[in-house]
Design an enzyme around this catalytic site. Structure first.
Site, short mmCIF file in Angstrom:
data_model
loop_
_atom_site.label_atom_id
_atom_site.label_comp_id
_atom_site.label_asym_id
_atom_site.label_seq_id
_atom_site.Cartn_x
_atom_site.Cartn_y
_atom_site.Cartn_z
N HIS A 286 0.88 -1.19 0.00
CA HIS A 286 0.00 0.00 0.00
C HIS A 286 0.91 1.23 0.00
O HIS A 286 1.76 1.37 -0.87
CB HIS A 286 -0.90 -0.12 1.23
CG HIS A 286 -2.08 0.80 1.29
ND1 HIS A 286 -2.49 1.57 0.25
CD2 HIS A 286 -2.94 1.07 2.31
CE1 HIS A 286 -3.57 2.27 0.61
NE2 HIS A 286 -3.85 1.99 1.86
N HIS A 327 -2.28 -2.07 -9.66
CA HIS A 327 -3.25 -1.48 -8.74
C HIS A 327 -4.50 -2.33 -8.75
O HIS A 327 -4.87 -2.87 -9.80
CB HIS A 327 -3.59 -0.04 -9.18
CG HIS A 327 -4.20 0.76 -8.09
ND1 HIS A 327 -5.54 0.73 -7.82
CD2 HIS A 327 -3.64 1.58 -7.18
CE1 HIS A 327 -5.78 1.52 -6.79
NE2 HIS A 327 -4.65 2.04 -6.38
N ASP A 383 2.84 5.62 -6.53
CA ASP A 383 4.09 5.52 -5.77
C ASP A 383 5.33 5.34 -6.64
O ASP A 383 6.44 5.38 -6.13
CB ASP A 383 4.00 4.35 -4.78
CG ASP A 383 3.15 4.73 -3.60
OD1 ASP A 383 3.19 5.91 -3.22
OD2 ASP A 383 2.45 3.85 -3.06
#
Ligand code: ACO
Length: 448
Positions: A286, A327, A383
């Site tokens: 995450h 994702h 990210d």
């Protein structure tokens, strides 16, 4: 309300197409009975399945959905994502427009109150946040107790949880005035806690908040000001950080937000719930992925080693992952990654180019052409590039996830309030399918 009813349908294996387009016809071949379940907003209610029984004392049918791949747990008005098309909107506004035109504090207001603030509302809001940035001196002492090499995210999680003991009024979660007060405190104090955690890990004295600075300037000041020198946050860096905060502010029912709602559903104070949500965010799958991306890029080391790394990932069959890729919801380019890539260029103009960027670009180029990633619809996520920017502005890798938790706090609180005010919500409590031993008799230890 539910109108599903069992009908004495003929015991046949074929199901007639339902007349109404908003109903789902089900035939249970164990009994031959047919049912019609209403469809609302593209969903059936799982509780409507419970009437489907093989006998009157049967518990009834449940759905089995480990990791909630296909289960909506709430109706929400906060954030919309279309993962196939790569669309993200907060309260209806496209993320691209918000990132282009707003400050993070405006976006936080939007998430919390549903509308962008007018001038007067924004002034009041900004003032309330600015005047809640200080933390209790005892909380500072609490942070001093951590070891010098404590992970900043561990410190943040524990210190937010400790805030619950400083504000007993926060337990009045049904009181709107109290909720507003805790909202100011949480959004205002998260940067202070994050900066203090960083300064502690560097062995540097804490810098107190400065009310003359904007939200992100104040954060940069608390992070980087030396007591012996004057410090002026670079406006381009402050702006870039502000946009990063906007991009990270909410992302509907992700793991951390789901935890926020889950903990909040048993009605503790919001500090305890935010601590739990932050703990979920900490994980490498995450929010912790931004830290892992930088470790991965450093391990790869040079551009020419990218193909070998991609090969290892493919041969690892899920064991080794390309961090910052993939994702649960986006099966297309994460729109936040696209915006971050642009910000990276602006930041690198000030800080100089991060040498790891070339490796990241090469990884993205090769992965986006490779059948393994194409077939699985794996694209860079938020990210993949954020860590490169954080590193360029001088943050140590271990502090990256803390930078994610600061803005996500506004999303967590918006979702928490929505859950509390939703009359359909109750304490969160999933069912299970028990597959353990049947009842058996106790055997004394000497006979085992
Ligand atoms: N690298 C290599 N293979 C991957 C990756 C990856 N990053 N992500 C998924 N896959 C593969 C899986 O091995 C699986 O392959 P299979 O069909 O052959 O078994 C397939 O793609 C589907 O993956 P799942 O794990 O089932 O997908 P899920 O939706 O559960 O996972 C997740 C999503 C956790 C984000 C995953 O893509 C991942 O681990 N990515 C790397 C970590 C990361 O970047 N996390 C940040 C996400 S953004 C955020 O939280 C802020």
């Amino acid at each position: 309300m539910t109108t599903a009813a069992a009908t004495d349908a003929p015991k046949s294996s074929s199901v007639e197409t339902p007349k109404s387009p908003d109903r789902l016809a089900i035939t249970d071949h164990r009994t031959g009975l047919s049912y019609e379940l209403p469809i609302t907003n593209g969903t059936i209610r799982a509780m409507d399945l419970r009437q489907i029984k093989v006998a009157p004392d049967d518990f009834g049918l449940m759905s089995y959905d480990p990791a909630f791949l296909n289960t909506a747990s709430c109706r929400s008005r906060v954030t919309f994502i279309d993962g196939e098309k790569g669309i993200l909107r907060y309260r209806g506004y496209p993320i691209e427009q918000l990132a282009e035109n707003c400050t993070y504090l405006e976006v936080a207001y939007l998430l919390l109150y549903g509308e962008l603030p007018n001038k007067r509302q924004f002034q009041d809001w900004e003032h309330s946040i600015t005047f809640h940035t200080m933390i209790h001196e005892s909380l500072k002492k609490f942070m001093d107790g951590f070891n010098y090499d404590a992970h900043p995210m561990g410190m943040l999680i524990a210190t937010v949880a400790a805030m619950s003991t400083f504000y007993p009024d926060a337990h009045n979660i049904q009181d709107a005035v109290s909720r507003t007060k805790q909202t100011y405190r949480l959004i205002a104090k998260m940067p202070t806690l994050a900066a203090f955690a960083y300064r502690h890990s560097m062995g540097m004295p804490y810098v107190y908040p400065d009310n003359s600075l904007s939200y992100t300037e104040n954060f940069l000041n608390m992070l980087f000001k030396m007591p012996s020198e004057t410090y002026k946050p670079n406006p381009a860096i402050a702006k870039a950080l502000d946009v990063l905060f906007i991009l990270h502010a909410d992302h509907e029912q992700n793991c951390g937000t789901h935890v926020m709602r889950g903990i909040g559903s048993s009605h503790p104070d919001p500090y305890s719930a935010v601590a739990g949500a932050a703990a979920a965010l900490y994980g490498p799958l995450h929010g912790g992925a931004n830290e892992e991306v930088l470790k991965m890029l450093s391990e790869i080391g040079t551009k020419d080693r990218v193909p070998a790394f991609i090969k290892e990932v493919k041969e690892g069959k899920g064991e080794k992952r390309l961090m910052g890729f993939g994702h649960r919801v986006y099966k297309n380019y994460d729109p936040r990654a696209r915006i971050i890539k642009k910000i990276a260029d602006e930041v690198f103009e000030v800080t100089g180019r991060n040498p790891l960027l070339d490796i990241a670009l090469e990884l993205e180029r090769i992965a986006l052409q490779d059948d393994y990633f194409v077939k699985r619809k794996l694209y860079p996520n938020v990210d993949f590039y954020s860590g490169l920017i954080y590193q360029a502005i001088g943050m140590p890798t271990a502090a990256f996830t803390v930078l994610f938790a600061i803005p996500r706090t506004s999303g967590w609180i918006a979702q928490w309030q929505e859950m509390l005010l939703d009359p359909e919500q109750k304490i969160a409590r999933p069912r299970q399918v028990y597959v353990g031993p049947e009842e058996r008799n106790f055997v004394p230890i000497e006979k085992r």
